[in-house]
Design an enzyme around this catalytic site. Structure first.
Site, PDB file in Angstrom:
ATOM      1  N   SER A  44       2.205  14.876  -3.066  1.00 40.26           N
ATOM      2  CA  SER A  44       3.443  14.250  -3.573  1.00 40.26           C
ATOM      3  C   SER A  44       3.917  15.451  -3.642  1.00 40.26           C
ATOM      4  O   SER A  44       5.284  15.092  -4.237  1.00 40.26           O
ATOM      5  CB  SER A  44       3.102  12.982  -4.481  1.00 40.26           C
ATOM      6  OG  SER A  44       2.362  11.835  -4.282  1.00 40.26           O
ATOM      7  N   HIS A  87       4.307  11.846   3.794  1.00 41.11           N
ATOM      8  CA  HIS A  87       4.651  10.944   2.442  1.00 41.11           C
ATOM      9  C   HIS A  87       4.810   9.869   2.669  1.00 41.11           C
ATOM     10  O   HIS A  87       5.939  10.052   2.540  1.00 41.11           O
ATOM     11  CB  HIS A  87       5.327  11.626   1.346  1.00 41.11           C
ATOM     12  CG  HIS A  87       4.819  11.650  -0.066  1.00 41.11           C
ATOM     13  ND1 HIS A  87       5.842  11.265  -0.206  1.00 41.11           N
ATOM     14  CD2 HIS A  87       3.856  11.359  -0.895  1.00 41.11           C
ATOM     15  CE1 HIS A  87       6.304  11.021  -1.966  1.00 41.11           C
ATOM     16  NE2 HIS A  87       4.833  11.349  -1.617  1.00 41.11           N
ATOM     17  N   GLU A 103       8.912   9.820   3.885  1.00 41.99           N
ATOM     18  CA  GLU A 103       9.542  11.319   3.652  1.00 41.99           C
ATOM     19  C   GLU A 103       8.636  12.327   4.537  1.00 41.99           C
ATOM     20  O   GLU A 103       7.474  12.232   4.980  1.00 41.99           O
ATOM     21  CB  GLU A 103       9.174  12.009   2.919  1.00 41.99           C
ATOM     22  CG  GLU A 103      10.399  11.132   1.708  1.00 41.99           C
ATOM     23  CD  GLU A 103      10.556  11.618   0.187  1.00 41.99           C
ATOM     24  OE1 GLU A 103      11.317  11.322  -0.545  1.00 41.99           O
ATOM     25  OE2 GLU A 103       9.047  11.745  -0.571  1.00 41.99           O
ATOM     26  N   ASN A 135      11.261  11.364  -5.085  1.00 41.44           N
ATOM     27  CA  ASN A 135      10.504  11.638  -6.609  1.00 41.44           C
ATOM     28  C   ASN A 135      11.627  12.476  -7.004  1.00 41.44           C
ATOM     29  O   ASN A 135      11.914  12.578  -8.498  1.00 41.44           O
ATOM     30  CB  ASN A 135       9.254  12.087  -6.666  1.00 41.44           C
ATOM     31  CG  ASN A 135       8.200  11.173  -6.518  1.00 41.44           C
ATOM     32  OD1 ASN A 135       8.518  10.362  -6.484  1.00 41.44           O
ATOM     33  ND2 ASN A 135       7.311  11.553  -5.886  1.00 41.44           N
TER      34      ASN A 135
HETATM   35  P1  NAI Z   1      -7.558   8.033  -4.650  1.00 46.62           P
HETATM   36  O1  NAI Z   1      -7.721   8.412  -5.596  1.00 46.62           O
HETATM   37  O2  NAI Z   1      -6.831   6.075  -4.872  1.00 46.62           O
HETATM   38  O3  NAI Z   1      -8.021   8.468  -3.341  1.00 46.62           O
HETATM   39  C1  NAI Z   1      -8.520   9.596  -3.338  1.00 46.62           C
HETATM   40  C2  NAI Z   1     -10.030   9.685  -1.930  1.00 46.62           C
HETATM   41  O4  NAI Z   1     -10.291  10.787  -1.327  1.00 46.62           O
HETATM   42  C3  NAI Z   1     -10.920   8.867  -2.934  1.00 46.62           C
HETATM   43  O5  NAI Z   1     -11.946   7.623  -2.451  1.00 46.62           O
HETATM   44  C4  NAI Z   1     -12.295  10.247  -2.866  1.00 46.62           C
HETATM   45  O6  NAI Z   1     -13.211   9.118  -3.068  1.00 46.62           O
HETATM   46  C5  NAI Z   1     -11.218  10.777  -1.332  1.00 46.62           C
HETATM   47  N1  NAI Z   1     -12.095  11.888  -1.309  1.00 46.62           N
HETATM   48  C6  NAI Z   1     -11.512  12.902  -2.455  1.00 46.62           C
HETATM   49  N2  NAI Z   1     -12.495  13.956  -2.132  1.00 46.62           N
HETATM   50  C7  NAI Z   1     -12.747  14.405  -0.486  1.00 46.62           C
HETATM   51  C8  NAI Z   1     -13.166  15.616   0.647  1.00 46.62           C
HETATM   52  N3  NAI Z   1     -12.819  16.239   0.367  1.00 46.62           N
HETATM   53  N4  NAI Z   1     -13.348  14.254   1.829  1.00 46.62           N
HETATM   54  C9  NAI Z   1     -12.826  13.015   2.563  1.00 46.62           C
HETATM   55  N5  NAI Z   1     -12.623  12.108   1.021  1.00 46.62           N
HETATM   56  C10 NAI Z   1     -11.932  12.804  -0.366  1.00 46.62           C
HETATM   57  O7  NAI Z   1      -5.767   9.030  -4.586  1.00 46.62           O
HETATM   58  P2  NAI Z   1      -4.114   8.286  -3.960  1.00 46.62           P
HETATM   59  O8  NAI Z   1      -3.769   7.170  -4.953  1.00 46.62           O
HETATM   60  O9  NAI Z   1      -4.790   7.279  -2.651  1.00 46.62           O
HETATM   61  O10 NAI Z   1      -3.680   9.750  -3.322  1.00 46.62           O
HETATM   62  C11 NAI Z   1      -3.891  10.248  -2.353  1.00 46.62           C
HETATM   63  C12 NAI Z   1      -2.968  11.545  -1.821  1.00 46.62           C
HETATM   64  O11 NAI Z   1      -1.738  10.757  -1.833  1.00 46.62           O
HETATM   65  C13 NAI Z   1      -2.604  11.985  -3.242  1.00 46.62           C
HETATM   66  O12 NAI Z   1      -2.128  13.545  -2.446  1.00 46.62           O
HETATM   67  C14 NAI Z   1      -0.826  11.086  -4.104  1.00 46.62           C
HETATM   68  O13 NAI Z   1      -0.689  12.809  -4.283  1.00 46.62           O
HETATM   69  C15 NAI Z   1      -0.529  11.020  -2.538  1.00 46.62           C
HETATM   70  N6  NAI Z   1       0.598   9.968  -2.717  1.00 46.62           N
HETATM   71  C16 NAI Z   1       0.056   8.738  -3.901  1.00 46.62           C
HETATM   72  C17 NAI Z   1       1.081   8.384  -4.017  1.00 46.62           C
HETATM   73  C18 NAI Z   1       0.376   6.826  -4.557  1.00 46.62           C
HETATM   74  O14 NAI Z   1       1.002   5.851  -5.403  1.00 46.62           O
HETATM   75  N7  NAI Z   1      -0.571   6.400  -5.422  1.00 46.62           N
HETATM   76  C19 NAI Z   1       1.906   8.047  -3.759  1.00 46.62           C
HETATM   77  C20 NAI Z   1       1.981   8.946  -2.456  1.00 46.62           C
HETATM   78  C21 NAI Z   1       0.670   9.995  -2.190  1.00 46.62           C
END
Ligand code: NAI
Length: 286
Positions: free
Chosen positions: A122, A143, A155, A194
């Site tokens: 993001s 995105h 996006e 955003n």
């Molecule tokens: P989350 O914390 O729910 O999921 C991240 C996952 O990645 C976790 O399950 C973690 O164990 C895993 N992980 C971490 N390091 C790793 C690695 N080296 N190899 C494999 N797995 C690994 O986070 P979320 O909310 O899903 O966000 C993920 C990405 O998406 C971020 O970059 C965030 O900015 C982006 N994003 C989030 C949105 C939201 O509304 N939460 C919307 C759009 C983008």
């Protein structure tokens, strides 16, 4: 020509909130999906989230068989499992160092010469991820929005070094295969949505902070007077006040413009652990 080859083997890194949604829409679109998590426990949690979402889709009559979708998904804990992928979407934690490290490793592992390496970030500049690979022309931002199976928008964020072929192939993936709708944005903090949404939410928080109107009246004003589905403060509670503040900080860091500066009330609520829906209290009680 290989550059226009359609994506059929998709990879996802990170099986969290967003990763599981991206896996779901890809597998439901008929693609073969490999998802890699950091460890077994997180992999199981991701699988449970995916199964729950698929069951809900079946219950609502939107999907015939959860099993048929799950058959197309392979869950792994080693990145090597992504070697044969046409496109990999990274959806790990929002930390630059972690993403940089991952893109270096993906560059070494993913063998197809025209494979696309995408990030769901993001706020981290796509350029920072592109330049650590040997193929920045094949790196871009894809995105998605939460919840991924529900929200149509994606996006597409090419960096200065991303090739037009990569952008068009990614558009074909998200629109043609996944049935989403793409908008194109430059590689700047916040992208389109955003950059507009966060200052709007921050203005509502400043309005509340100054005693200008109550939270309920601010939100009712926008719902009833501007036909928004929910008011800005209720939306901030849904996004999470910590996430709202983090995105505001990355916008402020990039542009140094006052409209992106998190107001003190937002900072104090985050300090207090009042993060919105996920902690049961934010601008409203849940
Ligand atoms: P989350 O914390 O729910 O999921 C991240 C996952 O990645 C976790 O399950 C973690 O164990 C895993 N992980 C971490 N390091 C790793 C690695 N080296 N190899 C494999 N797995 C690994 O986070 P979320 O909310 O899903 O966000 C993920 C990405 O998406 C971020 O970059 C965030 O900015 C982006 N994003 C989030 C949105 C939201 O509304 N939460 C919307 C759009 C983008």
């Amino acid at each position: 020509m290989s550059v226009s080859r359609a994506v059929s083997r998709a990879g996802v890194v990170g099986f969290g909130l967003m990763g599981s949604g991206i896996v779901e829409v890809s597998a439901r679109a008929g693609l073969d999906v490999v998802v890699v998590e950091a460890d077994d426990a997180a992999a199981q949690a991701g699988l449970a989230r995916l199964e729950k979402s698929l069951r809900r889709a079946v219950d609502r009559g939107k999907l015939d068989s959860a099993e048929a979708v799950l058959e197309r998904v392979r869950v792994e804990t080693e990145l090597d499992a992504l070697a044969d992928r046409d496109l990999v979407v990274e959806a790990i934690v929002e930390q630059e160092a972690a993403k940089v490290e991952l893109f270096k490793r993906l560059d070494a592992i993913v063998t197809s010469p025209d494979a696309i390496l995408a990030s769901n970030t993001s706020s981290i500049p796509i350029m920072k991820l592109g330049v650590v690979t040997s193929r920045p022309e094949q790196v871009l931002g894809i995105h998605f929005f939460n919840p991924v199976p529900v929200l149509a928008l994606v996006e597409l964020v090419p960096s200065l070094l991303t090739s037009a072929e990569t952008t068009e192939r990614s558009r074909a993936f998200v629109e043609g295969s996944l049935g989403k709708q793409a908008i194109l944005c430059q590689d700047r903090a916040g992208f389109v949505v955003n950059s507009l949404l966060i200052p709007f939410i921050l203005s509502a928080i400043r309005m509340l902070e100054s005693g200008f109107a109550t939270a309920e009246d601010i939100d009712r004003g926008l719902v009833l007077g501007a036909a928004h589905p929910q008011g800005p403060l209720a939306l901030a509670d849904l996004i999470g006040l910590d996430t709202t503040k983090a995105v505001a900080e990355s916008l402020y860091e990039e542009f140094k413009e006052q409209l992106y500066a998190p107001p003190p009330l937002l900072a104090r609520m985050v300090d207090a652990g009042l993060l919105g829906r996920k902690t049961g209290r934010g601008f409203y009680d849940y």
